[in-house]
Scaffold this active site. Structure first.
Site, PDB file in Angstrom:
ATOM      1  N   ASN A 231       0.930  -0.976   0.143  1.00 57.85           N
ATOM      2  CA  ASN A 231      -0.021  -0.003   0.054  1.00 57.85           C
ATOM      3  C   ASN A 231       0.909   1.099   0.249  1.00 57.85           C
ATOM      4  O   ASN A 231       1.987   1.393  -0.151  1.00 57.85           O
ATOM      5  CB  ASN A 231      -1.134   0.173   1.245  1.00 57.85           C
ATOM      6  CG  ASN A 231       0.049  -0.079   2.584  1.00 57.85           C
ATOM      7  OD1 ASN A 231       0.732   0.745   2.853  1.00 57.85           O
ATOM      8  ND2 ASN A 231      -0.361  -1.140   3.347  1.00 57.85           N
ATOM      9  N   LYS A 311       8.800 -17.266 -10.283  1.00 56.99           N
ATOM     10  CA  LYS A 311       7.921 -16.216 -10.994  1.00 56.99           C
ATOM     11  C   LYS A 311       6.760 -16.827 -11.643  1.00 56.99           C
ATOM     12  O   LYS A 311       7.130 -17.795 -12.462  1.00 56.99           O
ATOM     13  CB  LYS A 311       8.999 -15.400 -11.912  1.00 56.99           C
ATOM     14  CG  LYS A 311       8.518 -14.099 -12.369  1.00 56.99           C
ATOM     15  CD  LYS A 311       9.331 -13.500 -13.430  1.00 56.99           C
ATOM     16  CE  LYS A 311       8.614 -12.073 -13.922  1.00 56.99           C
ATOM     17  NZ  LYS A 311       9.234 -11.486 -15.172  1.00 56.99           N
TER      18      LYS A 311
END
Ligand code: C5P
Length: 426
Positions: A231, A311
């Site tokens: 955030n 990934k």
């Protein structure tokens, strides 16, 4: 020190916790006022034990004082039973202040002479605590040379004499000798301790001797080795608070999520990434004797259920990532046996105060500072903030408003709020 009047909207500094007063009642008609005096002292948060001379018991019963103080009344010096409860030496050490009200002529004379033939006169000699006397007597007895001589001796010996009021006396005379009203006496005692507290705070800082732990910044919840959920928190509020707490004399540990801020001077910083790591580091500080826990971190509410070792490759048009709830750090710390004084933060966009007060209760906090992040001029990435602070105080909430100011200024005000709230809670 901050200028209190300027900073706070409304605040009650009246309560003095953790101080013990011996109220010694001697023989005089003003003894009836001492019953109210116990109440007023207790209203200010003092622990009060009452000592009565035999003379006092002719005017008012020990039972009255026992009921009001919550302790058995001490009347005898050589009573084995009383000595077994709290002996006179222990009592002399227990006291932070001995207030003799009313103080009779006889008691003043005994003190001046150093007699030790009853409990009170012995306590007087045995204590290191300040002794205050509030003489109350007939105006002629007050004016008598022997009384004035004794009073001068007491003043020379370091006793604080509270001057009697003038006016109509119970005996019908008019003049000096009335005991001041209980409200006035209790107020003077409170002021004495406030002054002492203020002097300590000025010399050593408001949070002297406290270990403060602060969580700050965002957390980062990994999706795979290169991606994460996070955030916009910058950590500025937590870092400003860390600096302010250190300046206020505290030992400060800062548990920081990923932010690009320099560590404030004197602060011990531990860097973490995820919420789980932040919780682990927070729990560790409890073993190091954390006194105050301040949760400013914007902890991610959820983390990825299965973090991929590799990934994740681009494949279809959609990617589903399953999330699970993160632990609530501040609420978890608040449940621990060695629970510190708990301070939380709340950022809301609507019903700000209502939601914040709800969190204070739900997370079992002592204090919560909330801001309205729907306001464009303050909050998250801004250098300024404005807050409403709620305190949980014995079954009710207290509120304080901190007007818009720099995050450093707000941090200073929060430090004062914490220090005041702590003092009331101790
Ligand atoms: O529930 P909410 O996130 O609004 O609560 C905010 C307060 O709770 C802040 O003090 C924040 O640091 C703390 N918190 C926490 N752990 C979480 C979520 C919030 O310590 N997982």
């Amino acid at each position: 020190m901050q200028q209190k009047g300027k900073l706070f909207v409304s605040f009650d500094l009246s309560v003095i916790p953790n101080k013990n007063i011996i109220l010694a009642v001697t023989g005089g008609i003003a003894a009836y006022k001492s019953a109210i005096l116990v109440r007023r002292l207790k209203d200010y948060g003092f622990d009060v034990r009452v000592v009565m001379t035999h003379g006092a018991q002719a005017f008012i019963t020990p039972l009255t004082f026992q009921a009001l103080s919550g302790y058995p009344v001490h009347t005898e010096l050589l009573d084995p039973e009383a000595e077994a409860g709290m002996g006179h030496i222990e009592l002399a050490r227990w006291a932070d202040l001995i207030l003799v009200a009313p103080a009779s002529c006889d008691t003043l004379a005994k003190f001046a002479q150093g007699l030790a033939d009853d409990l009170l006169s012995t306590l007087y000699l045995a204590t290191k605590a300040p002794v205050w006397v509030a003489p109350a007597m007939n105006q002629q007895m007050w004016a008598a040379k022997a009384t004035q001589r004794n009073l001068q001796t007491l003043v020379d010996d370091g006793v604080h004499v509270i001057m009697p009021d003038a006016g109509a006396q119970a005996c019908g005379d008019v003049g000096l000798g009335r005991m001041p009203e209980p409200e006035q006496l209790a107020y003077q005692v409170r002021e004495y301790f406030h002054k002492a507290q203020r002097a300590i705070a000025e010399k050593f800082g408001l949070l002297a001797g406290q270990h403060v732990v602060i969580t700050a910044g965002p957390t980062r919840e990994a999706i795979d080795p290169v991606r994460y959920i996070s955030n916009h928190s910058t950590g500025k509020m937590g870092f400003s608070l860390a600096a302010a707490c250190y300046a206020a004399g505290a030992k400060v540990s800062l548990i920081a999520g990923p932010v690009s801020l320099d560590t404030p001077n004197g602060v011990k910083r531990v860097n973490v990434s995820s919420a789980v790591q932040m919780l682990d580091e927070s729990l560790k500080t409890l073993e190091q004797g954390c006194d105050i826990f301040i949760a400013t971190a914007a902890v991610a509410d959820y983390r990825v259920a299965q973090v991929s070792d590799q990934k994740i490759k681009k494949s279809g048009d959609e990617l589903e990532v399953s999330l699970i709830k993160n632990p609530d750090i501040v609420a978890t710390i608040a449940q621990q046996a060695q629970r510190p004084f708990m301070v939380g933060f709340a950022a809301e966009t609507q019903n700000v105060e209502e939601y914040a007060a709800g969190k204070l209760v739900a997370k079992n906090l002592d204090m919560i500072a909330c801001n309205d992040v729907s306001r464009k001029d303050i909050g998250f990435a801004s250098d300024e903030n404005a807050m409403v602070v709620f305190f949980a105080e014995q079954y009710h909430l207290k509120k304080r408003e901190l007007e818009k100011a720099s995050k450093q200024e707000i941090a200073q005000q929060l430090v004062e709020s914490i220090s005041d709230a702590l003092r009331r809670k101790l």
